[in-house]
Scaffold this motif. Structure first.
Motif, PDB file in Angstrom:
ATOM      1  N   ARG A  27       0.831  -1.215   0.000  1.00 36.10           N
ATOM      2  CA  ARG A  27       0.000   0.000   0.000  1.00 36.10           C
ATOM      3  C   ARG A  27       0.863   1.262   0.000  1.00 36.10           C
ATOM      4  NH1 ARG A  27      -5.103  -1.118   2.490  1.00 36.10           N
ATOM      5  NH2 ARG A  27      -5.416   1.119   2.245  1.00 36.10           N
ATOM      6  N   PHE A  28       0.341   2.338  -0.542  1.00 34.95           N
ATOM      7  CA  PHE A  28       1.037   3.629  -0.543  1.00 34.95           C
ATOM      8  C   PHE A  28       0.760   4.371   0.758  1.00 34.95           C
ATOM      9  CE2 PHE A  28       0.095   3.063  -5.174  1.00 34.95           C
ATOM     10  CZ  PHE A  28       1.412   2.903  -5.584  1.00 34.95           C
ATOM     11  N   ILE A  29       1.785   5.128   1.187  1.00 35.96           N
ATOM     12  CA  ILE A  29       1.564   6.058   2.297  1.00 35.96           C
ATOM     13  C   ILE A  29       2.055   7.440   1.864  1.00 35.96           C
ATOM     14  CG2 ILE A  29       3.789   5.561   3.449  1.00 35.96           C
ATOM     15  CD1 ILE A  29       2.279   5.948   6.138  1.00 35.96           C
ATOM     16  N   GLY A  31       1.136  11.381   3.786  1.00 41.99           N
ATOM     17  CA  GLY A  31       1.401  11.992   5.092  1.00 41.99           C
ATOM     18  C   GLY A  31       1.173  11.031   6.249  1.00 41.99           C
ATOM     19  N   GLY A  32       0.380  10.007   6.035  1.00 37.88           N
ATOM     20  CA  GLY A  32       0.136   8.985   7.052  1.00 37.88           C
ATOM     21  C   GLY A  32      -0.946   9.325   8.062  1.00 37.88           C
ATOM     22  N   THR A  33      -1.602  10.489   7.931  1.00 34.50           N
ATOM     23  CA  THR A  33      -2.557  10.899   8.969  1.00 34.50           C
ATOM     24  C   THR A  33      -3.804  10.015   9.021  1.00 34.50           C
ATOM     25  OG1 THR A  33      -3.604  12.494   7.486  1.00 34.50           O
ATOM     26  CG2 THR A  33      -1.840  13.331   8.894  1.00 34.50           C
ATOM     27  N   ASP A  34      -4.143   9.397   7.915  1.00 34.46           N
ATOM     28  CA  ASP A  34      -5.270   8.463   7.910  1.00 34.46           C
ATOM     29  C   ASP A  34      -4.755   7.022   7.892  1.00 34.46           C
ATOM     30  OD1 ASP A  34      -7.978   7.614   7.732  1.00 34.46           O
ATOM     31  OD2 ASP A  34      -7.730   7.291   5.598  1.00 34.46           O
ATOM     32  N   GLY A 108      -0.909  16.304   5.975  1.00 37.39           N
ATOM     33  CA  GLY A 108      -1.809  15.608   5.041  1.00 37.39           C
ATOM     34  C   GLY A 108      -1.637  16.165   3.627  1.00 37.39           C
ATOM     35  N   THR A 109      -1.767  15.291   2.659  1.00 32.65           N
ATOM     36  CA  THR A 109      -1.524  15.666   1.258  1.00 32.65           C
ATOM     37  C   THR A 109      -2.818  15.599   0.446  1.00 32.65           C
ATOM     38  OG1 THR A 109      -1.140  13.377   0.633  1.00 32.65           O
ATOM     39  CG2 THR A 109       0.787  14.648   1.415  1.00 32.65           C
ATOM     40  N   LEU A 110      -2.745  16.168  -0.751  1.00 34.91           N
ATOM     41  CA  LEU A 110      -3.920  16.100  -1.632  1.00 34.91           C
ATOM     42  C   LEU A 110      -4.235  14.645  -1.983  1.00 34.91           C
ATOM     43  CD1 LEU A 110      -6.113  17.491  -3.280  1.00 34.91           C
ATOM     44  CD2 LEU A 110      -4.509  17.569  -5.194  1.00 34.91           C
ATOM     45  N   SER A 162     -13.948  13.470   1.996  1.00 36.92           N
ATOM     46  CA  SER A 162     -12.966  14.471   1.550  1.00 36.92           C
ATOM     47  C   SER A 162     -13.603  15.802   1.155  1.00 36.92           C
ATOM     48  CB  SER A 162     -12.185  13.913   0.363  1.00 36.92           C
ATOM     49  OG  SER A 162     -11.473  14.946  -0.282  1.00 36.92           O
ATOM     50  N   ASP A 163     -13.115  16.886   1.749  1.00 35.25           N
ATOM     51  CA  ASP A 163     -13.582  18.225   1.356  1.00 35.25           C
ATOM     52  C   ASP A 163     -12.989  18.654   0.026  1.00 35.25           C
ATOM     53  OD1 ASP A 163     -15.269  19.278   3.534  1.00 35.25           O
ATOM     54  OD2 ASP A 163     -13.500  19.007   4.775  1.00 35.25           O
ATOM     55  N   THR A 164     -11.700  18.342  -0.208  1.00 38.70           N
ATOM     56  CA  THR A 164     -11.084  18.804  -1.470  1.00 38.70           C
ATOM     57  C   THR A 164     -11.749  18.115  -2.663  1.00 38.70           C
ATOM     58  OG1 THR A 164      -9.317  17.136  -1.398  1.00 38.70           O
ATOM     59  CG2 THR A 164      -8.839  19.284  -0.395  1.00 38.70           C
TER      60      THR A 164
END
Ligand SMILES: Cc1cc2nc3c(=O)[nH]c(=O)nc-3n(C[C@H](O)[C@H](O)[C@H](O)COP(=O)(O)OP(=O)(O)OC[C@H]3O[C@@H](n4cnc5c(N)ncnc54)[C@H](O)[C@@H]3O)c2cc1C
Length: 337
Positions: A27-29, A31-34, A108-110, A162-164
């Motif tokens: 799996r990709f990570i 920022g890791g916040t989720d 956190g990233t886009l 997601s808001d974005t």
């Protein structure tokens, strides 16, 4: 927690190769916040984590004459504070500035925000194996439904978190994906997929594929980026900060004289994917501003919703936000073509 391998990829190609094979195990990570929360809470237990943090191509926000490109590893704070985004795509800047907390926005990233997993507590509970985790039942049907969707739930009732994503669907952005079969670019609206497509996922990514960039073009017409564009993002939350949307709305307005040429309206927090309020858009398209009834228009947004036992308030919140967005966009003036 099960042990896992952590590898920092240096290029997009390397990341794709490292993640290919073993669906669900590699799996990709970002920022890791989720992602780390999911591991710590025992919701997922990957064998290999491919870290996207060392890939320069994924970083940054670039403006050209035709488009604005946001790298998947651009942070939410980068997006919220970028002068070009604030000027041209206020809805995205407002969505980014108002999500989560400053600490999460800085890390956190886009890419992570668009691909974060849902906040359905039955999905997040390590003891329940719901449909989304490959089980055979949805526990939300007989449990708490306050945070779940009011429309588009087909067996699984998550609300996309997601808001974005909501702002980007409204802005008709393009999303770039890299994977074992190469690169592809598609309208971001086609990226998100509800439970009717695949109940275990929220998008069309195949194993080994990752989001690399999002492109914003000139809304309505392709051509040079416009300098000013009137768009808005409004969000209703239970708490004042650090909270997911009870409901949200993104909208923008383009006029032909006094006639509405294009007014996309997209809702968040109400459906398993960002929900395009097409009935509102159809009502508004081609109508003289003076002939628009904002209350009627907003009432069309979720006219076909089927709320669950505990979440009919979402319909009220989303409808009121839609009305406010229409009134504010009319008051602020619009881009005229
Ligand atoms: C207290 C709290 C409040 C929050 N409030 C909000 C809110 O109001 N609104 C909101 O939108 N979000 C909210 N969030 C979610 C937060 O914004 C996300 O956790 C964050 O944006 C994820 O970004 P990340 O880079 O840390 O992703 P990660 O945690 O690293 O990854 C998240 C998921 O995306 C996948 N992923 C990451 N990058 C890519 C990529 N490039 N391509 C494909 N898959 C990828 C990962 O595999 C993982 O499954 C909140 C989170 C918390 C903890």
């Amino acid at each position: 927690m099960q042990p896992f391998e952590h590898i920092r990829a240096k290029t997009i190609d390397e990341a794709v190769k490292l993640c290919a094979g073993s669906p669900g195990q590699n799996r990709f990570i970002a920022g890791g916040t989720d992602f780390l929360t999911e591991i710590k809470e025992g919701v997922i237990s990957p064998q290999r984590i491919v870290d996207l943090g060392g890939i320069p191509e994924l970083r940054g926000i670039r403006e050209t004459e035709e488009a604005l490109a946001i790298g998947a590893m651009a942070t939410i704070s980068d997006i919220a504070s970028h002068p070009g985004i604030r000027r041209r795509y206020a809805a995205l800047s407002e969505a980014a500035a108002g999500l989560a907390t400053p600490q999460i926005r800085n890390i956190g990233t886009l890419g992570g925000n668009l691909n974060q997993r849902p906040r359905c507590w039955f999905y997040r509970n390590p003891l329940t194996v719901c449909l989304k985790k490959g089980g055979d039942q949805c526990y939300a049907l007989s449990g708490h439904s306050d945070n779940l969707c009011v429309i588009g739930g087909e067996g699984c009732y998550i609300a996309h978190p997601s808001d974005t994503a909501v702002a980007l669907v409204m802005l008709e952005a393009l999303i770039e994906i890299a994977g074992p079969s190469g690169m592809r670019i598609l309208p971001i609206e086609q990226y998100f997929a509800g439970p009717d497509i695949n109940v275990t996922k929220e998008n069309i990514l195949s194993p080994g594929e990752l989001v690399t960039r999002v492109y914003l073009q000139s809304p309505v017409d392709s051509g040079p980026l416009i300098e000013e564009f009137n768009s808005i993002y409004l969000k209703g939350t239970e708490r004042q900060g650090g909270d997911f949307a009870v409901a949200s709305v993104a909208a923008s307005l383009t006029l032909d004289g006094q006639t509405i040429r294009h007014m996309p309206v997209v809702l968040g927090g109400v459906a398993p994917v960002p929900f395009r309020a097409r009935r509102v858009e159809e009502y508004l398209r081609g109508r003289l501003l003076a002939n628009v009834d904002p209350v009627h228009a907003a009432g069309l947004a979720l006219a076909s919703a089927s709320p669950m036992a505990g979440n009919s308030h979402k319909v009220t919140v989303a409808t009121n936000l839609t009305k406010q967005a229409i009134i504010r966009l009319f008051k602020n003036g619009a881009r005229s073509v």
